[in-house]
Design a protein around this motif. Structure first.
Motif, PDB file in Angstrom:
ATOM      1  N   LYS A  33     118.951 -39.907 111.678  1.00 25.13           N
ATOM      2  CA  LYS A  33     118.836 -41.311 112.090  1.00 25.13           C
ATOM      3  C   LYS A  33     117.469 -41.896 111.727  1.00 25.13           C
ATOM      4  N   VAL A  34     116.421 -41.088 111.868  1.00 25.59           N
ATOM      5  CA  VAL A  34     115.076 -41.566 111.529  1.00 25.59           C
ATOM      6  C   VAL A  34     114.953 -41.795 110.027  1.00 25.59           C
ATOM      7  N   SER A  35     115.460 -40.875 109.207  1.00 22.93           N
ATOM      8  CA  SER A  35     115.344 -41.041 107.753  1.00 22.93           C
ATOM      9  C   SER A  35     116.120 -42.274 107.278  1.00 22.93           C
ATOM     10  N   VAL A  36     117.277 -42.531 107.860  1.00 23.98           N
ATOM     11  CA  VAL A  36     118.043 -43.733 107.525  1.00 23.98           C
ATOM     12  C   VAL A  36     117.257 -44.981 107.929  1.00 23.98           C
ATOM     13  N   PHE A 157     105.346 -50.992  99.569  1.00 21.71           N
ATOM     14  CA  PHE A 157     106.670 -51.128 100.164  1.00 21.71           C
ATOM     15  C   PHE A 157     107.021 -49.931 101.035  1.00 21.71           C
ATOM     16  N   MET A 158     106.255 -48.839 100.928  1.00 23.80           N
ATOM     17  CA  MET A 158     106.458 -47.648 101.760  1.00 23.80           C
ATOM     18  C   MET A 158     105.144 -47.287 102.420  1.00 23.80           C
ATOM     19  N   GLY A 159     105.233 -46.696 103.594  1.00 26.76           N
ATOM     20  CA  GLY A 159     104.034 -46.237 104.271  1.00 26.76           C
ATOM     21  C   GLY A 159     104.118 -46.485 105.767  1.00 26.76           C
ATOM     22  N   LEU A 164     107.748 -49.907 111.995  1.00 23.13           N
ATOM     23  CA  LEU A 164     108.519 -48.701 111.696  1.00 23.13           C
ATOM     24  C   LEU A 164     108.276 -47.631 112.762  1.00 23.13           C
ATOM     25  N   THR A 165     107.038 -47.475 113.183  1.00 23.58           N
ATOM     26  CA  THR A 165     106.729 -46.517 114.242  1.00 23.58           C
ATOM     27  C   THR A 165     107.501 -46.859 115.517  1.00 23.58           C
ATOM     28  N   ALA A 166     107.590 -48.143 115.836  1.00 27.45           N
ATOM     29  CA  ALA A 166     108.342 -48.561 117.020  1.00 27.45           C
ATOM     30  C   ALA A 166     109.825 -48.235 116.869  1.00 27.45           C
TER      31      ALA A 166
END
Length: 182
Positions: A33-36, A157-159, A164-166
């Motif tokens: 779920k996290v990777s998605v 665009f990534m990082g 995202l942490t939330a």
């Protein structure tokens, strides 16, 4: 809702009882779920035209947008008709680990910025694009000498990102709560 407050001993006992379920979730369902979520967040950065970290940080406008003609000029930075860079975002999971990555060979130069050196192949491409489109930007690039550098600005665009942490924290909390409350 009347919730009972647990003592530390009761909580420890609950964790022991649910240990196998928690391990299973940490091995498979949570990393999946996290990777998605990471992949979707990254693709959303493309859709918004910038990097989201404490709000949107728009990408620098491209020469294609400034000087381009036709349909290609309307696309935001890093997007094209085929959306190759955005579609190269992928995810996989491993036990206890979520992995999101972009397998396009030019992804890193766009994400981090840097210099690229003009090669003969690039010059041929620029001349061909100039002949096809008549866009002065391609003529400008084609006239550069082999060995000259072009500076590619950072268009991350990534990082790591607060949003995202939330999202990741929310996924982990929901999955663990489901196990502990069942």
């Amino acid at each position: 809702i009347n919730k009972k407050i647990m003592t530390p001993d009761e909580f420890s006992k609950l964790l022991t009882e649910k240990q196998e379920e928690i391990q299973k979730a940490l091995r498979r369902s949570i990393p999946l779920k996290v990777s998605v979520a990471i992949e979707e967040h990254t693709k959303d950065n493309f859709r918004q035209g910038g990097f989201v970290d404490g709000g949107l940080h728009p990408w620098k406008t491209t020469l294609r947008q400034k000087y381009g003609k036709g349909a290609d000029a309307k696309y935001t930075p890093l997007l094209s008709r085929e959306q190759n860079l955005m579609n190269a975002n992928k995810h996989r999971y491993e036990p206890f680990k979520a992995v999101a990555y972009n397998d396009a060979p030019y992804a890193a130069i766009h994400n981090f910025g840097g210099r690229i050196t003009i090669t003969p192949r690039m010059k041929r491409f620029f001349w061909a694009r100039f002949k096809d489109t008549g866009t002065e930007m391609y003529k400008f690039l084609a006239l550069k000498r082999v060995g000259d550098n072009i500076i590619i600005p950072r268009r991350q665009f990534m990082g790591e990102s607060r949003e995202l942490t939330a999202k990741v924290t929310g996924i982990v909390e929901r999955e663990l709560n489901k196990i502990l409350m069942s």
